[in-house]
Scaffold this motif. Structure first.
Motif, PDB file in Angstrom:
ATOM      1  N   PHE A   1       0.818  -1.224   0.000  1.00 13.54           N
ATOM      2  CA  PHE A   1       0.000   0.000   0.000  1.00 13.54           C
ATOM      3  C   PHE A   1       0.850   1.273   0.000  1.00 13.54           C
ATOM      4  O   PHE A   1       0.301   2.369   0.111  1.00 13.54           O
ATOM      5  CB  PHE A   1      -0.921   0.002   1.233  1.00 13.54           C
ATOM      6  CG  PHE A   1      -2.062  -0.972   1.139  1.00 13.54           C
ATOM      7  CD1 PHE A   1      -3.223  -0.647   0.457  1.00 13.54           C
ATOM      8  CD2 PHE A   1      -1.976  -2.226   1.717  1.00 13.54           C
ATOM      9  CE1 PHE A   1      -4.279  -1.538   0.363  1.00 13.54           C
ATOM     10  CE2 PHE A   1      -3.013  -3.139   1.641  1.00 13.54           C
ATOM     11  CZ  PHE A   1      -4.175  -2.800   0.960  1.00 13.54           C
TER      12      PHE A   1
ATOM     13  N   GLN B   1       2.784   4.481  -1.073  1.00 15.95           N
ATOM     14  CA  GLN B   1       2.633   5.444  -2.168  1.00 15.95           C
ATOM     15  C   GLN B   1       4.015   5.849  -2.673  1.00 15.95           C
ATOM     16  O   GLN B   1       4.753   6.555  -1.987  1.00 15.95           O
ATOM     17  CB  GLN B   1       1.854   6.670  -1.695  1.00 15.95           C
ATOM     18  CG  GLN B   1       0.447   6.376  -1.214  1.00 15.95           C
ATOM     19  CD  GLN B   1      -0.439   5.860  -2.331  1.00 15.95           C
ATOM     20  OE1 GLN B   1      -0.372   6.344  -3.466  1.00 15.95           O
ATOM     21  NE2 GLN B   1      -1.262   4.862  -2.028  1.00 15.95           N
ATOM     22  N   LYS B   2       4.363   5.413  -3.878  1.00 14.19           N
ATOM     23  CA  LYS B   2       5.705   5.662  -4.403  1.00 14.19           C
ATOM     24  C   LYS B   2       5.876   7.067  -4.984  1.00 14.19           C
ATOM     25  O   LYS B   2       6.998   7.478  -5.289  1.00 14.19           O
ATOM     26  CB  LYS B   2       6.023   4.632  -5.496  1.00 14.19           C
ATOM     27  CG  LYS B   2       5.946   3.192  -5.007  1.00 14.19           C
ATOM     28  CD  LYS B   2       6.085   2.217  -6.146  1.00 14.19           C
ATOM     29  CE  LYS B   2       5.888   0.783  -5.654  1.00 14.19           C
ATOM     30  NZ  LYS B   2       5.935  -0.206  -6.761  1.00 14.19           N
ATOM     31  N   SER B   3       4.796   7.787  -5.099  1.00 15.08           N
ATOM     32  CA  SER B   3       4.846   9.094  -5.767  1.00 15.08           C
ATOM     33  C   SER B   3       5.165  10.243  -4.822  1.00 15.08           C
ATOM     34  O   SER B   3       5.177  11.397  -5.233  1.00 15.08           O
ATOM     35  CB  SER B   3       3.503   9.366  -6.455  1.00 15.08           C
ATOM     36  OG  SER B   3       2.443   9.337  -5.503  1.00 15.08           O
ATOM     37  N   THR B   4       5.430   9.957  -3.567  1.00 17.38           N
ATOM     38  CA  THR B   4       5.715  11.015  -2.602  1.00 17.38           C
ATOM     39  C   THR B   4       6.901  10.635  -1.737  1.00 17.38           C
ATOM     40  O   THR B   4       7.122   9.454  -1.473  1.00 17.38           O
ATOM     41  CB  THR B   4       4.489  11.295  -1.708  1.00 17.38           C
ATOM     42  OG1 THR B   4       4.838  12.268  -0.715  1.00 17.38           O
ATOM     43  CG2 THR B   4       4.008  10.037  -1.006  1.00 17.38           C
TER      44      THR B   4
ATOM     45  N   GLN C   1       4.733   8.197   5.551  1.00  9.03           N
ATOM     46  CA  GLN C   1       3.420   7.572   5.416  1.00  9.03           C
ATOM     47  C   GLN C   1       3.120   6.712   6.641  1.00  9.03           C
ATOM     48  O   GLN C   1       4.021   6.392   7.413  1.00  9.03           O
ATOM     49  CB  GLN C   1       3.385   6.731   4.139  1.00  9.03           C
ATOM     50  CG  GLN C   1       3.696   7.526   2.878  1.00  9.03           C
ATOM     51  CD  GLN C   1       3.726   6.680   1.624  1.00  9.03           C
ATOM     52  OE1 GLN C   1       2.926   5.750   1.447  1.00  9.03           O
ATOM     53  NE2 GLN C   1       4.643   7.003   0.718  1.00  9.03           N
TER      54      GLN C   1
ATOM     55  N   SER D   1      10.430   2.556  -5.077  1.00  8.69           N
ATOM     56  CA  SER D   1       9.939   3.016  -3.777  1.00  8.69           C
ATOM     57  C   SER D   1      10.934   3.945  -3.077  1.00  8.69           C
ATOM     58  O   SER D   1      10.580   4.614  -2.112  1.00  8.69           O
ATOM     59  CB  SER D   1       9.654   1.812  -2.862  1.00  8.69           C
ATOM     60  OG  SER D   1       8.672   0.975  -3.428  1.00  8.69           O
TER      61      SER D   1
END
Length: 492
Positions: free
Chosen positions: A56, A58-61, A65, A478
């Motif tokens: 789960f 989020q690789k774009s930030t 998390q 990641s």
């Protein structure tokens, strides 16, 4: 409801080892099989949770998390904050994978104080997970130092030889004394900023003189964990005397505490000091790579050889961290993960023959290729990985590190690459002495190849080594955003 569970998943991962410990305390000591199953299951729960975190993620930030903040001492502005980014994610995965393997490798070899042994590993699991997930500098120090307690007991009580008490004290005192000054610096930071919350500290700018002083105190703490010269002497002693499971977790995770500390705290909090001290760090790391590589060649103890190779590999990781570019830092993180797989597997390789023949002296072995073919095949695979053979995880990590450091200092990069060549020499020489030549039946007696349990131990490490080596993008995707955010903190 599912997303709520996912949001709090980091808390569950942290608490599973504690739940397992509490349950073990209620089980009678005579129920050995039940205790093993309970400890293994709760350790596996943490690993499964870590895989879900990655799924789960989020690789774009590059932001943290799964953040959970609990009020600890609100009057002092101290909170218990958990969170992960792409950097800490893989250290967490490595930890939660290796703890179940440590329990499996000790399945039949712990003859006394089994309950205490299992509890020590679950508590160690708790402290290690906390170290990689906590987002408060003071709490990081507490978890960082608390790791010493169960590890001290594991070496001192379940160690294999008569020098185990001395080795335990070596480990404890070297690493503790290096960290005492860091505590004083944390108190100074709290006095200056008013909090030790990591995300708040990232927005605070220390003066250049403050940065140099604080950076050096943190360096003493992290360098002793890596370890770097001259505070490396505890590691060969600790490895030689520790049980197989202790050596696996020591090489696989505990050596990463120092490199993680550099990446997480030294670079982003004290960027000017990090640049200022880079020549010192590069010099120590380069000398460490060459010195420990040559030292490994003259060792006669199986474990001591791999211990010195671990120092060389971890000092190469330092070169990548202080390259201050994304290639070097991503390579350092990938190489740390790779070293966790490969070094752990090599200590398991040693443990297999030690359990059978009760010796780790290399000259007592020879010709095992003809009587233990599966064992030798796996030994060859991880020997190739240890010398960074293309297609294995170490090749990718070391290649990125050398590219990154080449942009900063070509001379140091050349010395680091020389260490890789020397490492290939002693690794292949070691394998040749164990696998080929005459069978030394008078020393080793009856020969038994790997059991199904032992093969299962190696399987996840083989898969991890191959996946990183063949398709590293699974991991690098990641990492990118978190490393880029770290680079921004360094330069802006």
């Amino acid at each position: 409801m599912i997303m709520l569970y996912i949001k709090n998943l980091l808390v569950y991962i942290l608490m599973f080892p504690i739940f397992g410990t509490l349950l073990l305390l209620l089980i009678p000591a005579r129920e050995e099989k039940l205790m093993k199953i309970v400890a293994l299951n709760f350790a596996c729960f943490s690993f499964i949770g870590s895989l879900l975190l990655w799924g789960f993620f989020q690789k774009s930030t590059g932001a943290f998390q799964y953040v959970v903040k609990l009020f600890w001492l609100p009057s002092l502005n101290l909170n218990f904050t958990l969170g992960i980014d792409g950097i800490s994610l893989f250290f967490l995965l490595l930890t939660t994978l290796l703890i179940p393997l440590c329990l499996l490798t000790s399945w039949n070899s712990v003859g006394s104080n089994l309950k205490e042994f299992l509890i020590a590993f679950l508590i160690l699991d708790f402290f290690l997970i906390g170290t990689f997930c906590v987002l408060d500098l003071l709490l990081f120090y507490i978890f960082f130092e608390s790791v010493l307690i169960p590890m001290f007991l594991i070496i001192g009580i379940w160690g294999s030889r008569e020098r185990k008490i001395l080795a335990a004290y070596y480990f404890f005192l070297y690493t503790l004394l290096g960290s005492v000054v860091m505590l004083l610096s944390i108190l100074y930071i709290y006095y200056q900023v008013g909090t030790t919350d990591y995300e708040v500290l990232l927005t605070f700018s220390f003066s250049e003189l403050e940065q140099k002083f604080l950076w050096f105190t943190f360096f003493l703490a992290f360098a002793s964990k890596v370890p770097m010269l001259p505070v490396h002497l505890w590691l060969p002693e600790a490895h030689v005397e520790a049980p197989t499971a202790g050596s696996v977790i020591l090489a696989g995770v505990l050596l990463k505490l120092g490199t993680y500390g550099f990446i997480r705290f030294s670079l982003p909090l004290f960027p000017k000091a990090s640049f200022f001290f880079t020549p010192l760090v590069y010099t120590i790391a380069a000398v460490g790579i060459i010195y420990t590589s040559f030292t490994a060649i003259r060792q006669t103890d199986f474990k001591r050889i791999i211990a010195y190779t671990s120092i060389a590999h971890m000092n190469l990781v330092i070169l990548g961290i202080f390259s201050f570019n994304s290639l070097g830092i991503e390579g350092a993180i990938l190489q740390s993960l790779s070293h966790g797989f490969v070094a752990s597997a090599l200590f398991l390789v040693i443990g297999v023959v030690y359990d059978r023949y009760r010796t780790r002296i290399v000259q007592y072995y020879g010709g095992l290729a003809s009587v233990m073919p599966l064992y030798i095949t796996i030994f060859l695979f991880f020997t190739m990985a240890n010398i960074s053979f293309p297609g294995t995880s170490s090749f990718v990590g070391e290649f990125l590190i050398l590219i990154g450091s080449f942009k900063v200092n070509t001379t140091i990069t050349f010395l680091g690459a020389t260490g890789v060549i020397i490492g290939g020499a002693y690794s292949l020489w070691l394998f040749n002495r164990i696998a080929f030549g005459n069978l030394k039946i008078q020393y080793t007696g009856k020969f038994l190849d790997l059991s199904p349990r032992e093969f299962v131990l190696f399987l996840p490490l083989i898969i991890g080594t191959l996946v990183i080596g063949v398709y590293p993008s699974i991991f690098l995707n990641s990492l990118h955003m978190s490393v880029n955010y770290l680079i921004e903190l360094l330069y802006f």
